[in-house]
Design a protein around this motif. Structure first.
Motif, mmCIF file in Angstrom:
data_model
loop_
_atom_site.group_PDB
_atom_site.id
_atom_site.type_symbol
_atom_site.label_atom_id
_atom_site.label_comp_id
_atom_site.label_asym_id
_atom_site.label_seq_id
_atom_site.Cartn_x
_atom_site.Cartn_y
_atom_site.Cartn_z
ATOM 1 N N HIS A 173 -68.036 -22.350 0.852
ATOM 2 C CA HIS A 173 -68.509 -23.179 1.809
ATOM 3 C C HIS A 173 -67.478 -23.386 2.976
ATOM 4 N N PRO A 174 -67.255 -22.281 3.830
ATOM 5 C CA PRO A 174 -66.431 -22.460 4.874
ATOM 6 C C PRO A 174 -66.711 -23.547 5.821
ATOM 7 N N ARG A 175 -65.833 -24.338 6.156
ATOM 8 C CA ARG A 175 -66.081 -25.610 7.132
ATOM 9 C C ARG A 175 -66.581 -25.020 8.590
ATOM 10 N N PRO A 176 -67.695 -25.504 8.746
ATOM 11 C CA PRO A 176 -67.919 -24.946 10.375
ATOM 12 C C PRO A 176 -66.889 -25.704 11.351
ATOM 13 N N LYS A 177 -66.958 -24.603 12.344
ATOM 14 C CA LYS A 177 -65.688 -25.006 13.524
ATOM 15 C C LYS A 177 -66.240 -26.502 14.226
ATOM 16 N N PRO B 78 -65.786 -31.089 0.405
ATOM 17 C CA PRO B 78 -66.462 -31.724 1.562
ATOM 18 C C PRO B 78 -65.446 -32.065 2.872
ATOM 19 N N LEU B 79 -64.192 -32.129 2.667
ATOM 20 C CA LEU B 79 -63.174 -32.261 3.694
ATOM 21 C C LEU B 79 -62.746 -31.052 4.306
ATOM 22 N N LEU B 80 -62.315 -30.042 3.367
ATOM 23 C CA LEU B 80 -61.336 -28.915 3.915
ATOM 24 C C LEU B 80 -62.334 -27.508 3.861
ATOM 25 N N GLY B 81 -63.462 -27.684 3.103
ATOM 26 C CA GLY B 81 -64.151 -26.536 2.886
ATOM 27 C C GLY B 81 -63.453 -25.461 1.803
ATOM 28 N N ASN B 82 -64.186 -24.615 1.490
ATOM 29 C CA ASN B 82 -63.559 -23.383 0.540
ATOM 30 C C ASN B 82 -64.221 -22.149 0.885
ATOM 31 N N ALA B 83 -63.938 -21.152 0.141
ATOM 32 C CA ALA B 83 -64.557 -19.695 0.214
ATOM 33 C C ALA B 83 -65.871 -19.577 0.483
ATOM 34 N N TYR C 88 -74.636 -27.339 5.579
ATOM 35 C CA TYR C 88 -74.120 -28.078 6.488
ATOM 36 C C TYR C 88 -75.432 -28.235 7.617
ATOM 37 N N THR C 89 -75.580 -29.614 8.155
ATOM 38 C CA THR C 89 -76.739 -29.811 8.657
ATOM 39 C C THR C 89 -75.904 -30.288 10.157
ATOM 40 N N TRP D 187 -62.497 -40.410 7.742
ATOM 41 C CA TRP D 187 -62.471 -38.977 7.094
ATOM 42 C C TRP D 187 -63.879 -38.526 7.124
ATOM 43 N N PRO D 188 -63.912 -37.203 7.665
ATOM 44 C CA PRO D 188 -65.212 -36.606 8.023
ATOM 45 C C PRO D 188 -65.766 -35.573 6.939
ATOM 46 N N PHE D 189 -66.429 -36.390 5.856
ATOM 47 C CA PHE D 189 -67.198 -35.509 4.904
ATOM 48 C C PHE D 189 -68.143 -34.862 5.589
ATOM 49 N N ALA D 190 -68.429 -33.398 5.101
ATOM 50 C CA ALA D 190 -69.188 -32.715 5.536
ATOM 51 C C ALA D 190 -70.625 -32.682 4.622
ATOM 52 N N PHE D 191 -70.500 -32.983 3.323
ATOM 53 C CA PHE D 191 -71.871 -33.133 2.508
ATOM 54 C C PHE D 191 -71.390 -34.108 1.537
#
Length: 251
Positions: A135-139, A128-133, A249-250, A100-104
Motif C-alpha cells: 500500500h504505497p502512500r499516494p503522493k 496507515p501513516l507511512l505506507g508500505n510495499a 485510498y479514497t 497525524w494524517p491516517f490514510a485508512f
C-alpha cells in the motif's frame, strides 16, 4: 466454535473487521497472489508494533503454529507512555496532536495518544501513516514530519525493549486490551505439514458494560464495526475469493 462461546463471556459484542463484513479474519501465509503474499495478514514477514483499528478487546485463536518463529509479541502502551513522559515529554505532546494524517480506513487527521477519562488510549499503525510495499502512500496525501517519524520510532524502540513474547501452540486462546496493549509478530517459516503452518483467527470485540469510553475521533470506526446494521460474514475457514479485503485510498 468453543472459542466463540468462551469469548462471549469476555465481550458480548463482535465487530466487523472490514467493509466486506468479515467477522472472523484468518491470519496465515498465502502466496496465491502478489498482493496477498505481501499483505501483513498473509505474509511470513515480521510486523511492527501496532493496535487494531477498532475493538476494545482483540481475541486470537491459534489453530496451528509455524515450524519456527511466528511468536505473538505484546507490550504495554502505558509503559511506552510512562517512559516517554519521563525521558521525552516533547514526543508525548507530538503524539497527542491532531495532525497525524491516517490514510485508512478513511483519511483522517487525529492523535495517536488520547487522555480519555482516567485512561491513556493508544490507537495507531505505521502502514496507515507511512505506507508500505503493498500500500504505497499516494503522493497527494500529507507526509509525516521528522519529529512524527521520531515519535513512531520511539514507540517501537520502547515497546521492543519491554516486550513479552508468547510462543503459541495449537489451541491457544489470547485476549488483549486493544486500547492499551500494542502487539506485533515475529517472522516465521512454515513446514510442509499442515500442522506446522501458522494459522490464527482474529476477532474484534467490545464489552458494552466494562468497555472504556472511546475517544471522539475513533467513534466512527467503532460505529462502523459494532452497529447492528450491516453485513456479517462468518467464514470458519479462510475467506473465499472475493472476500479478501483490499485497502483503498479514497482521497
Amino acid at each position: 466454535m468453543i472459542w466463540l462461546g468462551i469469548q462471549g463471556y469476555v465481550a458480548r459484542q463482535q465487530g466487523r473487521q472490514d467493509k466486506k463484513g468479515n467477522m472472523l479474519v484468518h491470519i496465515h501465509a498465502d502466496k496465491s497472489s502478489e498482493i496477498k503474499s505481501e499483505h501483513h495478514r498473509h505474509s511470513t514477514n515480521g510486523i511492527t508494533f501496532h493496535t487494531e483499528e477498532t475493538g476494545d478487546v482483540i481475541g486470537w485463536l491459534t489453530r496451528s503454529a509455524a515450524a519456527s518463529g511466528g511468536n505473538c509479541v505484546i507490550a504495554s502502551g502505558h509503559t511506552v507512555y510512562n517512559v516517554l513522559a519521563a525521558a521525552r515529554p516533547d514526543l508525548i505532546r507530538v503524539l497527542a496532536r491532531s495532525d497525524w494524517p491516517f490514510a485508512f480506513p478513511r483519511f483522517q487527521c487525529r492523535p495517536i495518544i488520547y487522555a480519555q477519562d482516567s485512561n491513556i488510549v493508544i490507537n495507531f499503525g505505521r502502514t496507515p501513516l507511512l505506507g508500505n510495499a503493498t500500500h504505497p502512500r499516494p503522493k497527494h496525501l500529507p507526509t509525516l514530519s521528522p519529529q512524527q517519524v521520531e515519535a513512531l520510532d520511539a514507540i517501537e524502540a520502547i515497546a521492543r525493549a519491554t516486550e513479552m513474547k508468547i510462543q503459541t501452540q495449537a489451541g491457544d486462546i489470547h485476549f488483549i486490551n486493544n486500547l492499551a496493549i500494542l502487539h506485533r509478530r515475529d517472522a516465521f517459516v512454515n513446514g510442509d505439514d499442515p500442522t506446522t503452518k501458522r494459522h490464527l483467527v482474529r476477532m474484534r470485540l467490545r464489552n458494552e458494560t466494562l468497555g472504556w469510553a472511546i475517544p471522539h475521533e475513533l467513534k466512527q470506526e467503532w460505529k462502523d464495526a459494532f452497529d447492528e446494521e450491516g453485513d456479517r460474514n462468518w467464514h470458519l475457514e479462510p475467506m473465499p475469493e472475493g472476500f479478501f479485503p483490499l485497502r483503498m485510498y479514497t482521497n
